[in-house]
Write a protein that holds these residues in place. Structure first.
Motif, short mmCIF file in Angstrom:
data_model
loop_
_atom_site.label_atom_id
_atom_site.label_comp_id
_atom_site.label_asym_id
_atom_site.label_seq_id
_atom_site.Cartn_x
_atom_site.Cartn_y
_atom_site.Cartn_z
N VAL A 157 3.57 -1.34 -5.24
CA VAL A 157 3.12 -1.00 -3.89
C VAL A 157 2.90 -2.29 -3.11
O VAL A 157 2.32 -3.25 -3.62
CB VAL A 157 1.82 -0.18 -3.95
CG1 VAL A 157 1.25 0.05 -2.55
CG2 VAL A 157 2.06 1.16 -4.64
N ARG A 162 1.39 -1.01 3.36
CA ARG A 162 0.67 0.27 3.32
C ARG A 162 -0.44 0.31 4.37
O ARG A 162 -0.56 1.27 5.14
CB ARG A 162 0.08 0.46 1.92
CG ARG A 162 -0.76 1.73 1.74
CD ARG A 162 -1.65 1.58 0.54
NE ARG A 162 -2.58 0.47 0.72
CZ ARG A 162 -3.17 -0.17 -0.29
NH1 ARG A 162 -2.90 0.16 -1.54
NH2 ARG A 162 -4.02 -1.14 -0.05
N ASP A 244 8.42 2.43 2.93
CA ASP A 244 7.20 2.93 3.53
C ASP A 244 6.72 4.19 2.80
O ASP A 244 5.52 4.38 2.58
CB ASP A 244 7.42 3.27 5.00
CG ASP A 244 7.83 2.07 5.84
OD1 ASP A 244 7.50 0.94 5.45
OD2 ASP A 244 8.48 2.28 6.88
N ASP A 247 4.84 3.30 -0.30
CA ASP A 247 3.48 2.82 -0.06
C ASP A 247 2.54 3.94 0.37
O ASP A 247 1.38 3.98 -0.05
CB ASP A 247 3.51 1.70 0.99
CG ASP A 247 4.30 0.49 0.51
OD1 ASP A 247 4.37 0.27 -0.72
OD2 ASP A 247 4.87 -0.23 1.36
N LEU A 248 3.02 4.86 1.21
CA LEU A 248 2.17 5.97 1.65
C LEU A 248 1.91 6.96 0.51
O LEU A 248 0.79 7.48 0.37
CB LEU A 248 2.80 6.67 2.84
CG LEU A 248 2.81 5.86 4.14
CD1 LEU A 248 3.61 6.60 5.22
CD2 LEU A 248 1.40 5.59 4.63
#
Length: 350
Positions: A157, A162, A244, A247-248
């Motif tokens: 990550v 994030r 993305d 990370d989310l």
């Protein structure tokens, strides 16, 4: 050893390809492993432990891309690879290692690849029923048993990215978060109905959870329909890049997903995953994490492996009710926000 892996073009397959990287590193911790991957999946390679470098192969999915494959292959000659592992079964996938002058070229026998692969294997589907087994087996001599337990894919990550995404979209990430992944690129027969996702979202929102929808640009309409039917849901489908999404997803207390690439991404982050199966079977590409729970009705018509329901009713997913899925979900946070953040930091890139 320097090795090049010709990586898959599908997101879920790319995540599972990490098992080959881990198998090679288990035998030689100092091995320098590179990936050649198309633009869609290359960003995932950069998030994998044990990958030295990712070389993007700028060829559209399904295209021959003769000139670009040759260009990249010739440019990689200077690296001095000793071995190449060709994961896709197509003829074109085996071209690049030849142009790269790699002496040992390993892969399963596929489309007329006798001259391109010089260490080809004939697949025994009963011996290796799972995709990860077929990937890992290439790391060992033919016929050798695979070491147990199998390594689990894991993605790093990017904590800074994030946090920037949370700020950019105004997300309330400090509380309980349920993420919905309603897409499935293969076809509609893999997609739980949008109205079911919306019903589940309403219940999660009522219980005080944040609800986000994540998906590709092709999932925007699905996300919009869910958000409209469940006010308060944040529709991020088509608004984020694949890194993305990684990370989310790491912020989720629970992820509800079809059998899709994002299912495998979520599993590689060790978040709580509830995976919904309709036309496909987990026997080949199951969720690869102990936190994952698989839901399937097991109807007589399952699995059909069709893109659209051949019977026209999609009962395998329509009759899988929101209430049944809700019972599989945690209704309290799996970790306090600070603990969840610390866990993500532990997987963050330096």
């Amino acid at each position: 050893m320097k090795a090049l892996i010709i990586a898959p073009a599908w997101v879920g397959d790319m995540v599972m390809a990490h098992t080959l990287v881990l198998a090679l590193k288990a035998q030689d911790a100092d091995a320098e492993i590179h990936l050649a991957a198309p633009p869609m999946t290359a960003p995932l390679g950069a998030r994998m432990l044990g990958v030295h470098q990712v070389h993007e192969l700028a060829v559209a999915h399904g295209a021959l891309g003769w000139r670009e494959r040759r260009r990249l292959g010739l440019s990689l000659r200077r690296v001095g690879f000793e071995a190449a592992y060709v994961l896709p079964n197509s003829f074109k996938s085996a071209l690049l290692p030849c142009w790269a002058g790699i002496p040992r070229r390993i892969g399963w026998l596929g489309e007329a690849r006798f001259g391109l692969l010089n260490d080809w294997r004939r697949l025994d589907r009963e011996r290796h029923p799972k995709m990860i087994e077929r990937f890992m087996a290439l790391a060992y001599p033919p016929g050798q048993s695979l070491p147990q337990p199998y390594p689990a894919p894991a993605l790093r990550v990017d904590a800074a990215n994030r946090d920037a995404l949370v700020e950019r979209f105004g997300l309330a990430a400090a509380g309980r978060v349920t993420i919905l992944c309603p897409g499935a690129a293969y076809g509609a027969a893999k997609r739980w109905p949008a109205e079911h996702f919306a019903a589940l979202a309403r219940e999660r929102l009522k219980a005080g959870h944040g609800v986000w929808v994540i998906g590709s640009p092709s999932d925007q309409e699905l996300g919009a329909a869910i958000a409209e039917a469940a006010p308060g849901t944040v529709n991020l489908a088509g608004r984020t890049r694949l890194p993305d999404a990684v990370d989310l997803l790491s912020l989720a207390d629970a992820v509800v997903t079809n059998d899709s690439g994002l299912m495998h991404v979520a599993c590689a982050l060790s978040v709580r995953v509830v995976a919904l199966y309709g036309s496909t079977s987990p026997d080949f590409t199951p969720p690869l994490d102990a936190n994952a729970q698989l839901l399937s009705l097991g109807l007589d018509c399952q699995p059909c492996f069709q893109r659209d329901c051949p019977l026209g009713h999609l009962n395998c997913l329509r009759e899988l009710t929101p209430a049944a899925v809700a019972r599989a979900l945690p209704w309290e946070p799996s970790a306090c926000p600070s603990a969840r953040s610390a866990e993500a930091e532990g997987r963050a890139e330096p």
